[in-house]
Design an enzyme around this catalytic site. Structure first.
Site, short mmCIF file in Angstrom:
data_model
loop_
_atom_site.label_atom_id
_atom_site.label_comp_id
_atom_site.label_asym_id
_atom_site.label_seq_id
_atom_site.Cartn_x
_atom_site.Cartn_y
_atom_site.Cartn_z
N ILE A 1 1.33 -1.62 -0.23
CA ILE A 1 -0.04 0.06 0.00
C ILE A 1 1.21 1.41 0.14
O ILE A 1 1.83 1.37 0.33
CB ILE A 1 -0.75 -0.27 1.55
CG1 ILE A 1 -2.13 0.83 1.21
CG2 ILE A 1 -0.37 -0.09 2.54
CD1 ILE A 1 -3.89 1.08 1.95
N ASP B 1 -1.14 -9.20 -1.41
CA ASP B 1 -3.00 -9.50 -0.94
C ASP B 1 -3.69 -9.22 -2.69
O ASP B 1 -4.22 -10.06 -2.69
CB ASP B 1 -3.73 -8.20 -0.72
CG ASP B 1 -3.83 -7.69 0.62
OD1 ASP B 1 -4.16 -9.59 1.32
OD2 ASP B 1 -2.75 -6.93 0.99
N GLY C 1 0.19 -5.54 0.43
CA GLY C 1 -0.47 -5.26 -0.34
C GLY C 1 -1.17 -6.06 -1.81
O GLY C 1 -1.15 -6.31 -2.59
N GLU D 1 2.24 -6.22 6.58
CA GLU D 1 1.56 -5.57 7.53
C GLU D 1 1.36 -5.49 8.88
O GLU D 1 1.63 -4.60 9.39
CB GLU D 1 -0.16 -6.94 7.41
CG GLU D 1 -0.51 -5.73 5.94
CD GLU D 1 -0.44 -6.82 5.18
OE1 GLU D 1 0.66 -7.92 5.23
OE2 GLU D 1 -0.83 -6.60 3.87
N ASP E 1 -5.78 -7.29 6.01
CA ASP E 1 -7.20 -6.75 5.99
C ASP E 1 -8.02 -6.85 4.16
O ASP E 1 -9.02 -6.60 3.97
CB ASP E 1 -8.02 -6.09 6.63
CG ASP E 1 -7.03 -4.98 5.70
OD1 ASP E 1 -6.40 -4.54 5.28
OD2 ASP E 1 -7.53 -3.13 6.62
C1 LIG Z 1 -6.69 -0.13 4.98
C2 LIG Z 1 -5.60 -1.05 5.24
C3 LIG Z 1 -5.27 -1.91 3.57
C4 LIG Z 1 -4.04 -2.02 3.09
C5 LIG Z 1 -3.14 -3.12 4.08
C6 LIG Z 1 -1.79 -3.27 3.26
C7 LIG Z 1 -0.44 -2.94 4.10
C8 LIG Z 1 1.19 -3.19 3.32
O1 LIG Z 1 1.16 -2.96 2.10
S1 LIG Z 1 2.35 -3.11 4.41
C9 LIG Z 1 3.29 -3.06 2.93
C10 LIG Z 1 3.50 -1.68 2.31
N1 LIG Z 1 4.91 -1.77 1.97
C11 LIG Z 1 5.99 -1.75 2.89
O2 LIG Z 1 6.08 -0.84 4.20
C12 LIG Z 1 7.33 -0.88 1.98
C13 LIG Z 1 7.94 -0.29 1.81
N2 LIG Z 1 9.23 -0.30 0.92
C14 LIG Z 1 10.43 -0.93 0.85
O3 LIG Z 1 10.59 -1.87 1.57
C15 LIG Z 1 11.11 -0.73 0.44
O4 LIG Z 1 10.93 0.14 -0.48
C16 LIG Z 1 11.31 -2.07 -1.06
C17 LIG Z 1 10.25 -2.34 -1.44
C18 LIG Z 1 11.94 -2.85 -0.43
C19 LIG Z 1 12.44 -1.62 -2.25
O5 LIG Z 1 13.96 -1.21 -1.43
P1 LIG Z 1 14.69 -0.48 -2.81
O6 LIG Z 1 14.33 -1.09 -3.86
O7 LIG Z 1 15.22 -0.04 -1.83
O8 LIG Z 1 13.67 1.54 -2.73
P2 LIG Z 1 13.87 2.41 -1.79
O9 LIG Z 1 14.49 2.93 -2.05
O10 LIG Z 1 13.29 1.57 -0.55
O11 LIG Z 1 12.67 2.95 -2.37
C20 LIG Z 1 12.16 4.19 -3.29
C21 LIG Z 1 11.11 4.95 -3.20
O12 LIG Z 1 9.96 4.53 -3.25
C22 LIG Z 1 9.59 4.94 -2.15
N3 LIG Z 1 8.22 3.97 -1.82
C23 LIG Z 1 8.46 2.71 -1.17
N4 LIG Z 1 7.46 2.02 -0.66
C24 LIG Z 1 6.44 2.76 -1.05
C25 LIG Z 1 5.71 2.70 -0.70
N5 LIG Z 1 4.40 1.94 0.14
N6 LIG Z 1 5.04 3.20 -0.69
C26 LIG Z 1 4.96 4.89 -0.56
N7 LIG Z 1 6.48 5.02 -1.17
C27 LIG Z 1 7.70 4.07 -1.55
C28 LIG Z 1 10.52 5.39 -1.03
O13 LIG Z 1 9.84 5.89 -0.36
C29 LIG Z 1 11.62 6.06 -2.19
O14 LIG Z 1 11.13 6.82 -2.01
P3 LIG Z 1 12.75 8.37 -2.29
O15 LIG Z 1 11.23 9.47 -2.83
O16 LIG Z 1 13.01 8.33 -3.41
O17 LIG Z 1 12.87 8.27 -1.06
#
Ligand SMILES: CC/C=C\C=C\CC(=O)SCCNC(=O)CCNC(=O)[C@H](O)C(C)(C)COP(=O)(O)OP(=O)(O)OC[C@H]1O[C@@H](n2cnc3c(N)ncnc32)[C@H](O)[C@@H]1OP(=O)(O)O
Length: 277
Positions: free
Chosen positions: A70, A130, A127, A150, A158
């Site tokens: 997400i 999911d 997500g 999550e 969820d």
């Molecule tokens: C009501 C609730 C409903 C649904 C709930 C769903 C729950 C979930 O989905 S839980 C999972 C949420 N996601 C995460 O926690 C993942 C977070 N990201 C990471 O762990 C890493 O980014 C990676 C996917 C492992 C990739 O790593 P890497 O290749 O080293 O890239 P980064 O430098 O970390 O990221 C580049 C750039 O993308 C932005 N970003 C990454 N993930 C997200 C995200 N989920 N949402 C928004 N933005 C994301 C990250 O911040 C970086 O942005 P910059 O502006 O370049 O800093």
């Protein structure tokens, strides 16, 4: 050509193919699922479902990763809106509806009559899991990794993982993955049965999955959509109920032009040709 979607792209494999690619297309956010994504996914899947030129859909991600879960900004805005004062009961009811419509966006993959095949490279997190667990078949490349993330964000998953993953990898494996939120590799995903095959690279994945999709697309569309529908429904049934259901299904759809065409093609050792659905 018009691009009606902000977060998705639909690409036909080629003009004579009935394989269509549905691509998560927010590469600079690593295809994180935003509120727009949740609004667009069911629309795109419904349009592909209704388009008679489409037989099989391949779901993939643009850029470095398949899906980073997400969108964290959307998650914050959902949680801020839900706790922004006013009547608590009404805020909770609104949040419940919001979660319900996000669930429906993922379930739209199952509701699509045509098979949806996930082709995962890089990260498939939260997500993303999911989404792929709602797909009919999953493949990945060697660089793929998965996490049921999550709990690390203090959320009970969820959007379907807790319901669909145990049916794919077994209850104990799903529980372990969901409680630890640990990353697991494409190889482990294969061992668990989450993916059917691991390809050496993203380009091999794209090529291999397209070939598999073309193979399915060449089969009887009635038999393919029927197989998806019956298998999905049979998950919730006893063997006896499932057999009863498929008997009724086939009593309606077995006697078709497709059956005659498949039998003649088999006897004449030629490729069958089926009309669209
Ligand atoms: C009501 C609730 C409903 C649904 C709930 C769903 C729950 C979930 O989905 S839980 C999972 C949420 N996601 C995460 O926690 C993942 C977070 N990201 C990471 O762990 C890493 O980014 C990676 C996917 C492992 C990739 O790593 P890497 O290749 O080293 O890239 P980064 O430098 O970390 O990221 C580049 C750039 O993308 C932005 N970003 C990454 N993930 C997200 C995200 N989920 N949402 C928004 N933005 C994301 C990250 O911040 C970086 O942005 P910059 O502006 O370049 O800093």
């Amino acid at each position: 050509m018009d691009h009606p979607y902000k977060t998705l792209e639909i690409v036909r494999e080629n003009t004579s193919s009935s394989v269509f690619h549905l691509i998560l297309n927010r590469p600079s956010q690593l295809n994180a699922l935003s509120l727009d994504s949740f609004a667009e996914l069911p629309k795109a899947l419904s349009s592909l479902d209704q388009n008679p030129d489409v037989s099989v859909i391949v779901l993939s991600g643009a850029g470095k990763h398949f899906c980073s879960g997400i969108d964290l900004a959307s998650l914050s805005s959902i949680s801020a809106r839900a706790s922004s004062g006013g009547d608590r009961g009404r805020s909770s009811e609104l949040l419940r509806r919001r979660i319900g419509s996000m669930q429906a966006a993922i379930t739209a993959v199952e509701r699509c009559r045509k098979p949806v095949i996930a082709a995962v490279h890089g990260a498939c997190i939260g997500g993303g899991v999911d989404l792929v667990t709602a797909c009919d078949v999953r493949y990945c490349s060697e660089d793929a990794f998965f996490s049921v993330k999550e709990v690390d964000l203090a959320i009970v998953a969820d959007l379907g993982t807790l319901q669909r993953l145990p049916r794919i990898v077994g209850y104990a494996n799903a529980m372990e993955l969901a409680l630890t939120a640990r990353r697991f590799s494409g190889g482990e995903a294969k061992d668990l049965g989450l993916v059917s095959r691991v390809f050496g690279s993203k380009s091999e994945l794209d090529k291999g999955v397209t070939m598999i999709a073309e193979g399915i697309a060449a089969k009887s569309p009635l038999a393919v959509t029927g197989t998806k529908a019956v298998l999905l429904r049979s998950r919730e049934m006893s063997v006896e109920q499932g057999l009863d259901y498929v008997a009724t299904w086939n009593s309606g759809m077995l006697i078709s032009d497709d059956l005659n065409e498949a039998v003649s093609a088999q006897m004449m050792k030629r490729q069958p040709r089926f009309s669209k659905l």
